[in-house]
Design a protein around this motif. Structure first.
Motif, PDB file in Angstrom:
ATOM      1  N   GLN A 186       0.847  -1.194   0.000  1.00 39.33           N
ATOM      2  CA  GLN A 186       0.000   0.000   0.000  1.00 39.33           C
ATOM      3  C   GLN A 186       0.882   1.244   0.000  1.00 39.33           C
ATOM      4  O   GLN A 186       1.725   1.432   0.882  1.00 39.33           O
ATOM      5  N   ILE A 187       0.682   2.085  -1.001  1.00 36.33           N
ATOM      6  CA  ILE A 187       1.566   3.226  -1.222  1.00 36.33           C
ATOM      7  C   ILE A 187       1.596   4.166  -0.022  1.00 36.33           C
ATOM      8  O   ILE A 187       2.673   4.571   0.425  1.00 36.33           O
ATOM      9  N   VAL A 206      -4.164  11.391  -2.887  1.00 39.64           N
ATOM     10  CA  VAL A 206      -5.415  10.879  -2.324  1.00 39.64           C
ATOM     11  C   VAL A 206      -6.486  11.964  -2.386  1.00 39.64           C
ATOM     12  O   VAL A 206      -7.634  11.702  -2.789  1.00 39.64           O
ATOM     13  N   ILE A 253      -5.091   8.328  -6.297  1.00 37.96           N
ATOM     14  CA  ILE A 253      -4.880   7.056  -5.612  1.00 37.96           C
ATOM     15  C   ILE A 253      -5.800   7.011  -4.405  1.00 37.96           C
ATOM     16  O   ILE A 253      -6.394   8.024  -4.020  1.00 37.96           O
ATOM     17  N   THR A 254      -5.913   5.840  -3.806  1.00 40.89           N
ATOM     18  CA  THR A 254      -6.667   5.664  -2.569  1.00 40.89           C
ATOM     19  C   THR A 254      -5.719   5.080  -1.521  1.00 40.89           C
ATOM     20  O   THR A 254      -4.603   4.665  -1.845  1.00 40.89           O
ATOM     21  N   THR A 282      -4.421   1.736  -2.742  1.00 40.14           N
ATOM     22  CA  THR A 282      -3.683   1.587  -3.995  1.00 40.14           C
ATOM     23  C   THR A 282      -2.324   0.960  -3.739  1.00 40.14           C
ATOM     24  O   THR A 282      -1.592   1.365  -2.836  1.00 40.14           O
ATOM     25  N   LEU A 283      -1.976  -0.019  -4.577  1.00 44.63           N
ATOM     26  CA  LEU A 283      -0.735  -0.762  -4.395  1.00 44.63           C
ATOM     27  C   LEU A 283       0.377  -0.231  -5.284  1.00 44.63           C
ATOM     28  O   LEU A 283       0.154   0.193  -6.417  1.00 44.63           O
ATOM     29  N   GLY A 284       1.584  -0.264  -4.742  1.00 38.73           N
ATOM     30  CA  GLY A 284       2.775   0.123  -5.484  1.00 38.73           C
ATOM     31  C   GLY A 284       3.953  -0.655  -4.949  1.00 38.73           C
ATOM     32  O   GLY A 284       3.797  -1.704  -4.310  1.00 38.73           O
ATOM     33  N   LEU A 329       4.797   4.253  -7.628  1.00 38.12           N
ATOM     34  CA  LEU A 329       3.515   3.855  -8.174  1.00 38.12           C
ATOM     35  C   LEU A 329       3.507   3.799  -9.692  1.00 38.12           C
ATOM     36  O   LEU A 329       4.263   4.490 -10.367  1.00 38.12           O
ATOM     37  N   GLY A 330       2.651   2.934 -10.211  1.00 32.89           N
ATOM     38  CA  GLY A 330       2.373   2.908 -11.632  1.00 32.89           C
ATOM     39  C   GLY A 330       3.386   2.161 -12.479  1.00 32.89           C
ATOM     40  O   GLY A 330       4.285   1.491 -11.993  1.00 32.89           O
ATOM     41  N   ASP A 342      -3.434   9.129 -14.734  1.00 36.17           N
ATOM     42  CA  ASP A 342      -3.489   7.826 -14.079  1.00 36.17           C
ATOM     43  C   ASP A 342      -2.176   7.103 -14.342  1.00 36.17           C
ATOM     44  O   ASP A 342      -1.901   6.670 -15.462  1.00 36.17           O
ATOM     45  N   TYR A 402      -1.365   4.287 -13.582  1.00 33.80           N
ATOM     46  CA  TYR A 402      -1.581   2.879 -13.885  1.00 33.80           C
ATOM     47  C   TYR A 402      -2.102   2.701 -15.313  1.00 33.80           C
ATOM     48  O   TYR A 402      -2.408   1.586 -15.727  1.00 33.80           O
TER      49      TYR A 402
END
Length: 264
Positions: free
Chosen positions: A136-137, A165, A170-171, A174-176, A182-183, A206, A208
């Protein structure tokens, strides 16, 4: 972190303020630190969604373990490239360039960065988006801001993550990567906030989405001094710009080699 991107958003006063709260090398003081850091975040303009994400973040033990065990950057260039799958990256990269020639040509016209460099980074960071992280970022980047080893480096990126956020980019879930990248090309949050580009024209950014991530990567490199039409091998004008993406010399050389092979 797996790659040391120099922070694009340097909030020196924020880092100083955050360090007024005691950092720590275990989880013991994390919750108390978060409450103090929330004041810093609010002063920096973080809104309610970001502050809620901060409050909900958890001490990321896997992130700390990864931060203490970055062996690959100590390898020789040959071993590093073998471990990171350079042969596969180049082979797949040539196919991707041929398949999406117009897309990469458009990026080079706009930002001046050739396809080979962008494709090499994309392949190196996430195997072309096949694995963009399982951490989780927000929790990862907040943990690194609390951790005493490099708190001042990560604080601006924690602020960046919380603002992402706020923006809905992201939330908290969101995974990184382990260090909060991220992304598709693994931007640190502060850099994502500052250099994000809408590469596919849908009106949002985005990381991602492959088009957005690669456009953002090209823009980042251009803003860091990339000179269109100039070389990027060691000793050439643009090689130093790759350092702005990753501070490890072995990584920089690998990108230069793979980029040239893809661009042949």
């Amino acid at each position: 972190m797996r790659h040391l991107v120099f922070p694009a958003v340097v909030f020196a006063s924020l880092a100083t303020s955050a360090l007024a709260a005691p950092c720590g090398n275990t989880s013991a003081g994390f919750n108390a630190w978060k409450k103090d850091f929330a004041r810093t975040a609010k002063q920096a303009g973080v809104k309610s969604p970001g502050l809620k994400a901060l409050a909900q973040s958890r001490y990321a033990t896997r992130t700390i373990a990864a931060d203490r065990n970055q062996k690959s950057f100590k390898y020789s260039l040959d071993k590093f490239m073998k471990v990171r799958g350079s042969t596969t990256i180049v082979a797949q990269g040539r196919k991707r360039k041929a398949r999406d020639a117009n897309f990469y040509a458009a990026l080079e016209r706009k930002y001046g960065v050739p396809a080979g460099v962008l494709i090499a980074i994309h392949g190196m960071e996430t195997a072309f988006g096949s694995f963009m992280g399982d951490s989780q970022i927000v929790s990862a980047i907040v943990t690194l801001s609390y951790d005493c080893r490099r708190s001042d480096f990560f604080v601006p990126h924690a602020i960046g993550a919380l603002k992402l956020v706020d923006q809905g980019a992201i939330t908290p879930a969101t995974l990184g990567a382990k260090h909060g990248e991220l992304g598709h090309t693994q931007f640190l949050p502060g850099n994502a906030l500052q250099y994000g580009q809408d590469g596919n024209g849908d009106g949002r950014i985005d990381f991602y989405n492959q088009a957005d991530a690669l456009a953002s990567t090209a823009y980042y490199l251009r803003k860091k001094g990339w000179r269109p039409g100039k070389g990027y091998q060691p000793g050439e004008p643009n090689f130093r710009v790759i350092k702005e993406w990753n501070a490890a010399t072995v990584y920089q050389k690998a990108i230069a080699i793979m980029g040239a092979q893809i661009d042949r």
